[in-house]
Design a protein around this motif. Structure first.
Motif, short mmCIF file in Angstrom:
data_model
loop_
_atom_site.label_atom_id
_atom_site.label_comp_id
_atom_site.label_asym_id
_atom_site.label_seq_id
_atom_site.Cartn_x
_atom_site.Cartn_y
_atom_site.Cartn_z
N ALA A 98 -8.19 -1.54 0.88
CA ALA A 98 -7.15 -1.27 1.87
C ALA A 98 -7.50 0.00 2.66
N PRO A 106 0.81 -1.22 0.00
CA PRO A 106 0.00 0.00 0.00
C PRO A 106 0.84 1.27 0.00
N THR A 135 -4.53 -4.46 1.71
CA THR A 135 -4.53 -5.02 0.36
C THR A 135 -5.83 -4.68 -0.35
#
Length: 477
Positions: A317, A102, A289
């Motif tokens: 995410a 991320p 994710t």
């Protein structure tokens, strides 16, 4: 079964710790926050004052998402210090075929480094009140707490958010001259490299933290000897660790959750109540994710075609600004009509779900996971085998520990094929293998046996209970 409360009224823990206090400094990602708050609860149960220092938003997030403990008896024991982050620019999440890390959170990570001064001031305040201050900090916050060296009555301990297996092989594979030979049963072939695990910006961030990480008195791991005893020993044998104390204090989460006895239960638990034992595969890839629309579609079709029951937590995410209103979130989209078609077999959850309670539910017989270390530890302690689908960070190596060392899971895809879409056929086949094959049943049996050992480690006389006692005695000396 004894629950993991580390009761301060026990004979072993009735010492007077009023002259010391613990200061916890977490890294602002959910897995790290959660792990640090679990450890805070354990330390507080010994009668030690705990001061939890983080940003206002992340302190709130940690408390809201904590589960497994008695809500009224846990965080109320601690002092939360809301530190102010400097302004920073939020950037949108973008899909990167080279890594699922991320990277959109990097501005937050960089801003967190400015907490050094607020942490220093808090250290000044606490060091004047107590005989000794114990700073327990995430390894990724080393530069923020480095001024602990300036306080003669303070000492620090680094909390590792990854497995001992992953850390050991990271150091071992980076050595030009290995200090000792590995036994044949320890040598693991095909351990993934770190390529694709992080963005270049976050790799630089990690390097900056480890550059100053030489002041800690010891290191804490969320693991137990029953799972990673060999790798804890190997880590302690490395020359750079010769003078460090290592503590395996895990599992840090409660192995007997209290939330499931609450009157108000998440709706997914009520759905699980209606399913048969070991009939449901739980699907969740954590809070860091996001899957592409194409990958979500393939996963959805694979789950449907497997004809196995599933509980799927489908969320994007976490964002940089975790206080953003839900109506501005771009939610993951499923194929048209999908939830109606699978309503007799599956349930899709789009909000926060109580993972510990889900994994502890007797209806859950498998876990499709990204293999974040918290999720691995939770699944192991609850005796649930894993369909391993690593996405980034330490997850590729954790997946090897699960599938090749502990042998309680299946690998959905090799790390070298991480940029490829996992097809619905692959998903279907892995789900069937894990949930209904003889191979899957053997993994479930091994997972159940390991669960018994892990749960025993936190009971009176267990390895982790003794190690926690030892750690508390050490910092209270």
């Amino acid at each position: 079964m004894t629950d993991q409360t580390y009761n301060k009224n026990d004979e072993k823990t009735s010492l007077n710790h009023a002259s010391i206090a613990a200061m916890m400094v977490p890294f602002p990602m959910q897995g790290h926050l959660n792990e640090t708050l679990h450890l805070s609860n354990i330390i507080a149960s010994y009668g030690i004052p705990v001061h939890f220092a983080g940003s206002t938003a992340h302190n709130r997030q940690a408390k809201l998402r904590l589960h497994g403990w008695d809500d009224e008896e846990s965080t109320s024991k601690m002092h939360f210090h809301d530190l102010q982050l400097p302004p920073f620019t939020s950037i949108p999440a973008k899909f990167n075929p080279q890594t699922n890390f991320p990277g959109h959170l990097q501005p937050l990570f960089d801003a967190t480094l400015d907490l050094r001064q607020p942490v220093f001031r808090l250290l000044q305040e606490l060091s004047a009140k107590y005989r000794r201050i114990i700073i327990i900090h995430d390894t990724l916050m080393a530069s923020v707490v480095q001024d602990v060296k300036l306080f003669p009555n303070a000492e620090s301990y680094a909390l590792h958010g990854v497995s001992a297996f992953t850390i050991f092989y990271h150091f071992w594979n980076s050595m030009t001259d290995t200090p000792f030979e590995l036994d044949s049963d320890i040598k693991i072939s095909g351990i993934p490299s770190s390529e694709g695990c992080f963005t270049p910006e976050f790799e630089a961030y990690i390097a900056k933290q480890y550059k100053v990480l030489d002041f800690e008195s010891g290191r804490i791991f969320n693991t137990c000897r029953e799972i990673e005893g060999r790798y804890m020993e190997l880590l302690s044998k490395l020359p750079e660790n010769a003078k460090k104390k290592f503590f395996a204090l895990g599992p840090l989460h409660p192995v007997e959750t209290k939330n499931r006895f609450n009157k108000i239960r998440h709706r997914c638990l009520e759905w699980l109540d209606e399913q048969e034992i070991n009939s449901v595969i739980y699907v969740s890839f954590g809070t860091a994710t996001s899957l592409t629309e194409e990958q979500i579609s393939e996963l959805a079709i694979g789950l449907e075609r497997s004809e196995k029951k599933f509980l799927w937590v489908l969320r994007s995410a976490d964002r940089v600004d975790i206080s953003t209103e839900d109506d501005v979130i771009i939610r993951p989209q499923l194929p048209k009509g999908y939830e109606y078609r699978v309503k007799s077999k599956g349930m899709v959850v789009r909000d926060w779900a109580p993972q510990l309670d889900i994994l502890a539910h007797p209806s859950v017989g498998g876990f499709m996971s990204h293999c974040g270390w918290n999720s691995c530890m939770e699944s192991i302690s609850m005796g649930v085998p894993i369909a391993a689908w690593p996405m980034h960070s330490d997850q590729p190596r954790n997946s090897i520990l699960i599938t090749e060392v502990l042998k309680i899971g299946l690998l959905i895809r090799d790390w070298e094929h991480r940029a490829e879409v996992v097809t619905s056929t692959t998903v279907e086949n892995v789900v069937i293998r894990l949930m209904t094959s003889k191979e899957g049943e053997e993994m479930r049996k091994r997972a159940a046996e390991l669960s018994v050992a892990v749960r025993g480690s936190v009971e009176d006389g267990g390895s982790s209970r003794l190690e926690v006692d030892s750690f508390v005695a050490h910092i209270s000396r």
